[in-house]
Design a protein around this motif. Structure first.
Motif, PDB file in Angstrom:
ATOM      1  N   GLN A   1      20.655-144.655 -42.223  1.00 18.12           N
ATOM      2  CA  GLN A   1      19.963-144.417 -40.955  1.00 18.12           C
ATOM      3  C   GLN A   1      18.532-143.938 -41.197  1.00 18.12           C
ATOM      4  O   GLN A   1      17.588-144.412 -40.568  1.00 18.12           O
ATOM      5  CB  GLN A   1      20.713-143.370 -40.130  1.00 18.12           C
TER       6      GLN A   1
ATOM      7  N   ARG B   1      15.231-146.037 -39.951  1.00 18.92           N
ATOM      8  CA  ARG B   1      14.633-145.456 -38.742  1.00 18.92           C
ATOM      9  C   ARG B   1      13.112-145.596 -38.692  1.00 18.92           C
ATOM     10  O   ARG B   1      12.565-146.009 -37.655  1.00 18.92           O
ATOM     11  CB  ARG B   1      15.045-143.983 -38.600  1.00 18.92           C
TER      12      ARG B   1
ATOM     13  N   ALA C   1      22.411-150.783 -39.594  1.00 19.93           N
ATOM     14  CA  ALA C   1      21.586-149.600 -39.313  1.00 19.93           C
ATOM     15  C   ALA C   1      20.842-149.745 -37.996  1.00 19.93           C
ATOM     16  O   ALA C   1      20.730-148.790 -37.225  1.00 19.93           O
ATOM     17  CB  ALA C   1      20.594-149.363 -40.450  1.00 19.93           C
TER      18      ALA C   1
ATOM     19  N   LEU D   1      21.255-147.231 -34.952  1.00 20.95           N
ATOM     20  CA  LEU D   1      20.086-146.467 -34.520  1.00 20.95           C
ATOM     21  C   LEU D   1      19.806-146.660 -33.030  1.00 20.95           C
ATOM     22  O   LEU D   1      19.402-145.722 -32.337  1.00 20.95           O
ATOM     23  CB  LEU D   1      18.860-146.863 -35.345  1.00 20.95           C
TER      24      LEU D   1
ATOM     25  N   GLU E   1      22.730-144.584 -31.357  1.00 22.66           N
ATOM     26  CA  GLU E   1      23.164-143.278 -31.858  1.00 22.66           C
ATOM     27  C   GLU E   1      23.045-142.148 -30.833  1.00 22.66           C
ATOM     28  O   GLU E   1      23.799-141.181 -30.891  1.00 22.66           O
ATOM     29  CB  GLU E   1      22.387-142.901 -33.129  1.00 22.66           C
TER      30      GLU E   1
END
Length: 337
Positions: free
Chosen positions: A63, A67, A109, A113, A116
């Motif tokens: 993550q 990000r 990911a 993301l 989340e």
């Protein structure tokens, strides 16, 4: 590794983040460390791999690495309400299958993301049907270790080495049995890309579109989900994130592809549940019914993808929402750096 470092550095600097240099050094140091740890003591993925969260948290590692590559100001989620409904169904013991296109190595990911903050249960518990390349490539393995995986051999690479084909086929059977056991317990959410690989741009126009779905892959997943006892729901999922880490122009047999990395907007959207009986009812021929069902899923993914593309690359923002796709930025007013 040096090339990866330089490309990652350039991409993160594009974000304009005030601590971009620190982020690059921290994240790339961890990547180097995790790759070396695995080289010294290679991790072997079982058919069903559960994300490793301790003593080292590989999920957060992935993550944190992806990000800073996402331009959240130019990223969108479609139909956030359906994701909420999915979580409710999962809590009731139902199974969820996401039939999706596949764009980059960073897809897991990116999905996590974008969800989340609003759907953390889905972000952390999603199980990905993953091809063998992401569990054998030295640069992929540490990131794959942080995801829940059902490990399979892709049809596209099944006969790359003919003498290994039988072993791969047997391994896939073991993985399918593991998946069936999981679904029997209920409350599972599984992502699969029935194209068998990543989307690639049209060689003539350069335009990106979801790769066609394989009818047998869709039908196998549907029958598996429907015959395990727990209620099952199948949804079409569209993902747009190719600029972050686009694949090579052509499918490569060898491990070790070049990683091109960029700072970019991304998008994720889920469509209405696709009911096989409703679609198949119009056909007497079973093969035609399977074809129609696969087509319906693919068309939904493509329609959602086009809405995301208009918002992200057409710079039309939320004005591009359609009757079937309502896009939003659920992290608005929430720090995402």
């Amino acid at each position: 590794m040096e090339e990866l470092y330089q490309n990652y550095k350039t991409a993160v600097l594009q974000s304009g983040h005030p601590k971009a240099s620190e982020i690059v050094l921290s994240n790339m140091s961890l990547v180097l460390d995790r790759v070396f740890v695995d080289v010294e003591d290679p991790f072997v993925f079982p058919p069903h791999h559960k994300a490793l969260r301790e003593p080292f948290d590989y999920y957060e590692f992935g993550q944190n690495y992806i990000r800073p590559l996402i331009d959240f100001r130019n990223s969108y989620v479609g139909n956030i309400g359906i994701f909420k409904d999915m979580e409710h169904k999962l809590k009731q013991g139902h199974n969820i299958i996401l039939i999706s296109n596949h764009q980059t190595e960073a897809d897991p990911a990116v999905i996590a993301l974008l969800l989340e903050r609003t759907n953390p249960h889905i972000a952390e518990n999603l199980i990905y049907v993953a091809g063998d390349r992401v569990i054998t490539d030295p640069l992929c393995k540490p990131f794959s270790m942080g995801r829940n995986l059902i490990c399979v051999y892709s049809k596209k690479h099944m006969f790359d080495v003919p003498e290994l084909a039988e072993m791969k086929q047997k391994a896939n059977i073991r993985s399918l049995k593991e998946m069936a056991l999981l679904l029997r317990n209920g409350s599972q959410i599984i992502w699969i890309a029935p194209s068998g690989g990543r989307d690639r741009p049209d060689p003539v126009t350069g335009e990106w579109h979801p790769a066609p779905f394989d009818k047998s892959s869709v039908d196998n997943m549907r029958r598996l989900a429907e015959n395990t006892g727990a209620p099952a729901h199948i949804y079409p999922l569209a993902l747009l994130c190719h600029d972050i880490m686009p694949p090579p122009a052509k499918v490569e047999k060898e491990i070790g592809e070049k990683r091109v990395i960029s700072f970019s907007g991304t998008g994720l959207s889920v469509g209405a549940e696709a009911n096989f009986d409703e679609i198949a009812g119009a056909y007497e021929n079973p093969e035609q019914a399977k074809e129609a069902y696969t087509k319906a899923l693919y068309e939904s993914v493509t329609d959602q993808y086009n809405v995301l593309k208009s918002a992200i690359h057409g710079k039309q923002r939320a004005d591009t929402s359609s009757q079937a796709v309502s896009i939003s930025q659920p992290w608005t007013n929430i720090s995402v750096t």
